[in-house]
Design a protein around this motif. Structure first.
Motif, PDB file in Angstrom:
ATOM      1  N   MET A  51      37.039  19.612  -9.213  1.00 27.61           N
ATOM      2  CA  MET A  51      35.762  20.139  -8.764  1.00 27.61           C
ATOM      3  C   MET A  51      35.340  19.408  -7.502  1.00 27.61           C
ATOM      4  N   LYS A  52      34.888  20.159  -6.535  1.00 27.55           N
ATOM      5  CA  LYS A  52      34.357  19.573  -5.312  1.00 27.55           C
ATOM      6  C   LYS A  52      32.839  19.702  -5.330  1.00 27.55           C
ATOM      7  N   ILE A  53      32.163  18.628  -5.037  1.00 32.09           N
ATOM      8  CA  ILE A  53      30.710  18.644  -5.009  1.00 32.09           C
ATOM      9  C   ILE A  53      30.271  18.923  -3.572  1.00 32.09           C
ATOM     10  N   ARG A  54      29.732  20.117  -3.362  1.00 36.61           N
ATOM     11  CA  ARG A  54      29.277  20.518  -2.026  1.00 36.61           C
ATOM     12  C   ARG A  54      27.766  20.571  -1.925  1.00 36.61           C
ATOM     13  N   LYS A  55      27.118  20.906  -3.062  1.00 34.93           N
ATOM     14  CA  LYS A  55      25.662  21.056  -3.069  1.00 34.93           C
ATOM     15  C   LYS A  55      25.095  20.393  -4.319  1.00 34.93           C
ATOM     16  N   ILE A  56      24.160  19.490  -4.102  1.00 33.91           N
ATOM     17  CA  ILE A  56      23.523  18.758  -5.201  1.00 33.91           C
ATOM     18  C   ILE A  56      22.036  19.090  -5.201  1.00 33.91           C
ATOM     19  N   LEU A  57      21.548  19.544  -6.343  1.00 37.41           N
ATOM     20  CA  LEU A  57      20.119  19.795  -6.508  1.00 37.41           C
ATOM     21  C   LEU A  57      19.507  18.605  -7.227  1.00 37.41           C
ATOM     22  N   ILE A  58      18.456  18.043  -6.647  1.00 36.86           N
ATOM     23  CA  ILE A  58      17.793  16.873  -7.226  1.00 36.86           C
ATOM     24  C   ILE A  58      16.365  17.254  -7.599  1.00 36.86           C
ATOM     25  N   GLY A  59      16.024  17.079  -8.873  1.00 32.85           N
ATOM     26  CA  GLY A  59      14.660  17.305  -9.331  1.00 32.85           C
ATOM     27  C   GLY A  59      13.792  16.109  -8.972  1.00 32.85           C
ATOM     28  N   ILE A  60      12.682  16.390  -8.297  1.00 36.79           N
ATOM     29  CA  ILE A  60      11.814  15.332  -7.783  1.00 36.79           C
ATOM     30  C   ILE A  60      10.406  15.492  -8.353  1.00 36.79           C
ATOM     31  N   ASP A  61       9.832  14.387  -8.779  1.00 35.57           N
ATOM     32  CA  ASP A  61       8.395  14.344  -9.056  1.00 35.57           C
ATOM     33  C   ASP A  61       7.886  12.996  -8.550  1.00 35.57           C
ATOM     34  N   GLU A  62       6.716  12.598  -8.955  1.00 33.67           N
ATOM     35  CA  GLU A  62       6.137  11.377  -8.410  1.00 33.67           C
ATOM     36  C   GLU A  62       6.374  10.141  -9.272  1.00 33.67           C
ATOM     37  N   SER A  63       7.331  10.215 -10.164  1.00 36.14           N
ATOM     38  CA  SER A  63       7.581   9.099 -11.072  1.00 36.14           C
ATOM     39  C   SER A  63       8.662   8.159 -10.544  1.00 36.14           C
ATOM     40  N   GLU A  64       8.680   6.962 -11.090  1.00 37.48           N
ATOM     41  CA  GLU A  64       9.749   6.008 -10.779  1.00 37.48           C
ATOM     42  C   GLU A  64      11.095   6.507 -11.320  1.00 37.48           C
ATOM     43  N   PHE A  65      11.054   7.260 -12.424  1.00 42.54           N
ATOM     44  CA  PHE A  65      12.270   7.809 -13.017  1.00 42.54           C
ATOM     45  C   PHE A  65      12.956   8.734 -12.015  1.00 42.54           C
ATOM     46  N   SER A  66      12.150   9.558 -11.385  1.00 45.59           N
ATOM     47  CA  SER A  66      12.651  10.506 -10.398  1.00 45.59           C
ATOM     48  C   SER A  66      13.186   9.786  -9.159  1.00 45.59           C
ATOM     49  N   ARG A  67      12.490   8.783  -8.700  1.00 48.83           N
ATOM     50  CA  ARG A  67      12.935   8.024  -7.517  1.00 48.83           C
ATOM     51  C   ARG A  67      14.278   7.346  -7.779  1.00 48.83           C
ATOM     52  N   TYR A  68      14.426   6.787  -8.954  1.00 44.74           N
ATOM     53  CA  TYR A  68      15.668   6.113  -9.324  1.00 44.74           C
ATOM     54  C   TYR A  68      16.828   7.112  -9.324  1.00 44.74           C
TER      55      TYR A  68
END
Length: 160
Positions: A1-18
């Motif tokens: 598998m080749k990773i070409r596109k990564i979707l990252i879920g973002i919110d305002e938490s430290e969990f999300s930033r990490y």
């Protein structure tokens, strides 16, 4: 598998930033395009505060209709969050921004299809017990419904 596109879920938490930092490391390694998605869940506001029996019920489920001042503020806040995240870790990468409205898990799944992502990366704070029962677990819902791989990055607090 080749990773070409990564979707990252973002919110305002430290969990999300990490998780975002982790995902951007992967994106840099594979020179992958990144999609940042922030989900704005509806805010339910009481329309009748005189009903003491139900504590302000009934609620107005249409408070986030497009064009309202609240919707505009939420959209601006989301855009600022996505811009800040892209600036912090995304140098040299192609980055798309998405703001979705509604259920977080469903919004992430739909966005992954729209973006044609190869991988979804989410943070988690490992809810347990009653919190998980009442509030659900977005990462778990995405893992269960996604047709592509989902990387769930647990938040690890720095120990002094």
């Amino acid at each position: 598998m080749k990773i070409r596109k990564i979707l990252i879920g973002i919110d305002e938490s430290e969990f999300s930033r990490y998780a975002a930092a982790y995902a951007f490391d992967i994106a840099h390694t594979y020179s992958a395009e990144v999609g940042l998605v922030h989900i704005v869940e509806p805010i339910i506001v009481p329309t009748d505060t005189q009903d003491g029996l139900l504590g302000g019920m009934p609620f107005d489920p249409n408070i986030n209709l497009p064009g309202t001042e609240l919707e505009t503020l939420q959209t601006e806040r989301s855009a600022a969050l996505l811009d800040q995240t892209a600036k912090e870790w995304g140098e040299g990468l192609e980055i798309a921004h998405f703001t979705q409205y509604g259920s977080t898990a469903e919004g992430i799944i739909e966005c992954s299809k729209e973006f044609n992502a190869d991988l979804i990366v989410l943070g988690t704070h490992r809810r347990t017990g009653i919190d998980k029962f009442f509030l659900g677990n977005v990462a778990e819902q995405v893992v269960n419904k996604s047709l592509i791989p989902v990387l769930v990055v647990p938040y690890i607090e720095a120990k002094n």
